[in-house]
Design an enzyme around this catalytic site. Structure first.
Site, PDB file in Angstrom:
ATOM      1  CB  THR A  35      -0.939   0.007   1.221  1.00 51.02           C
ATOM      2  OG1 THR A  35      -1.743  -1.171   1.198  1.00 51.02           O
ATOM      3  CG2 THR A  35      -1.842   1.225   1.231  1.00 51.02           C
ATOM      4  CB  THR A 114      -0.126  -3.570   6.503  1.00 51.50           C
ATOM      5  OG1 THR A 114      -1.371  -3.505   5.799  1.00 51.50           O
ATOM      6  CG2 THR A 114       0.549  -2.206   6.496  1.00 51.50           C
ATOM      7  CG  ASP A 115      -3.164  -7.357   3.541  1.00 54.29           C
ATOM      8  OD1 ASP A 115      -3.557  -6.534   4.397  1.00 54.29           O
ATOM      9  OD2 ASP A 115      -3.725  -7.516   2.446  1.00 54.29           O
TER      10      ASP A 115
END
Length: 351
Positions: A35, A114-115
């Protein structure tokens, strides 16, 4: 007396040079996408495409970052972290190993989605044998968003990587002013900027506009103290995660064994529990040489050995305080060589 005064004067000059004339640290940024490198059609659009912005563009968007350190950037991959793979992780770890050996590299920053960031951070914490700072940064909003969080996260991440006080603290994650250890961090929100928490062991410290404060060192083994290496590794063994729930059957566990899994992690209920049908399937898997680890789907807490499940009798491993995703990472690395069950259990206590 004249000699003493002259000596003191020279000492003052030398100290002044050290304080005011310190060389800037040399930092290498390894970009993987995510992201933080994402782009959307407008500043208020929820949907976006990860991995659209190059590392040079990200650095150029951060005012005064070059005052913190001399920066070089490399693009390792450009994917959303939902598409992060062990192939990319191995490439990343091996590049970090090369950079860490160079005298002109003081720290490494990794931009990442971030996942799956906690899995990458924990993997690198196990296999990167260096005391130099390794810092992951990401964002919850794409670079095009109103109030994008990526630029300040990158600024603080570089500040930590350039800080000698960050050495020997293992792999760190810097986001939203907080410094987390790879051992303890986990993602807790799908959309909130403060998405990462360290619920059991707490923060390593804080970084506010490049001013760092540290509270502690991580527990356990990591970095140069770790026994793990991937220097000659090109593939990791298959380890599956099976989610436990009410009225769970054992067929998914059996299927993992049939599909060639070398290890299985159960995201159990409560203290790593599951139905009798599932426990029977775990015992069958263990008898076939598949290592089965009991973790928990609960957000915090320790999965104890031989508490509600007779692990000794069934041939199972308890995950201690590692969540399912980190339990899978540790087991994947541990299975790179033959180990007895009690040896694998010991790893979960040590790492």
């Amino acid at each position: 007396m004249h000699y003493i005064k002259k000596t003191l004067f020279i000492l003052v000059i030398l100290i002044s040079c050290q304080v005011y004339g310190q060389k800037k640290a040399n930092i290498v940024i390894l970009a993987t996408g995510g992201t933080i490198a994402g782009s959307a059609g407008s500043g208020t659009q929820a949907g976006y495409t990860s991995g659209q912005v190059t590392i040079d563009a990200m650095v150029n968007a951060v005012p005064d970052v070059t005052k913190l350190a001399n920066i070089k950037g490399e693009q390792i991959s450009n994917v959303g972290s939902q598409d992060m793979s062990f192939d990319i992780l191995l490439k990343l770890a091996k590049r970090i190993a090369e950079l860490a050996k160079q005298n002109d590299v003081d720290g490494i920053v990794i931009t990442h989605g971030t996942d799956t960031m906690e899995e990458t951070a924990y993997f690198l914490n196990l296999v990167c044998k260096t005391d130099k700072p390794i810092v992951l940064v990401g964002s919850m909003r794409p670079s095009t968003a109103v109030s994008a969080d990526g630029p300040l996260n990158l600024y603080n991440g570089i500040a930590v990587a350039a800080d000698p006080n960050a050495r020997n603290r293992g792999v760190l994650l810097v986001m939203n002013d907080w410094i987390h250890s790879a051992q303890s961090l986990t993602k807790v929100s799908t959309t909130a900027v403060q998405t990462f928490m360290s619920p059991i062991r707490g923060l390593i410290g804080t970084s506010s506009y490049g001013v760092n404060e540290y509270y502690r060192y991580p527990n356990g083994l990591y970095g140069s103290k770790s026994e793990f290496t991937v220097d000659n590794v090109n593939k990791l063994p298959r380890v599956d995660i099976v989610y436990a729930d009410l009225d769970m059957g054992g067929d998914l566990i059996d299927a993992s064994v049939e599909k060639g899994a070398k290890g299985i992690v159960i995201a159990g209920v409560g203290n790593g529990n599951m139905t009798k049908s599932a426990l029977d399937a775990c015992a069958r898997a263990s008898k076939k040489g598949v290592v089965v680890v009991r973790s928990t789907r609960v957000a915090t807490g320790n999965v104890g050995r031989n508490v509600e499940v007779n692990d000794d009798e069934l041939g199972l491993v308890a995950s201690a305080d590692l969540n399912p995703q980190k339990s899978r990472i540790l087991l994947s690395v541990a299975l790179l060589k033959p180990r007895k069950l009690n040896e694998i259990q010991k790893l979960y206590y040590e790492y």
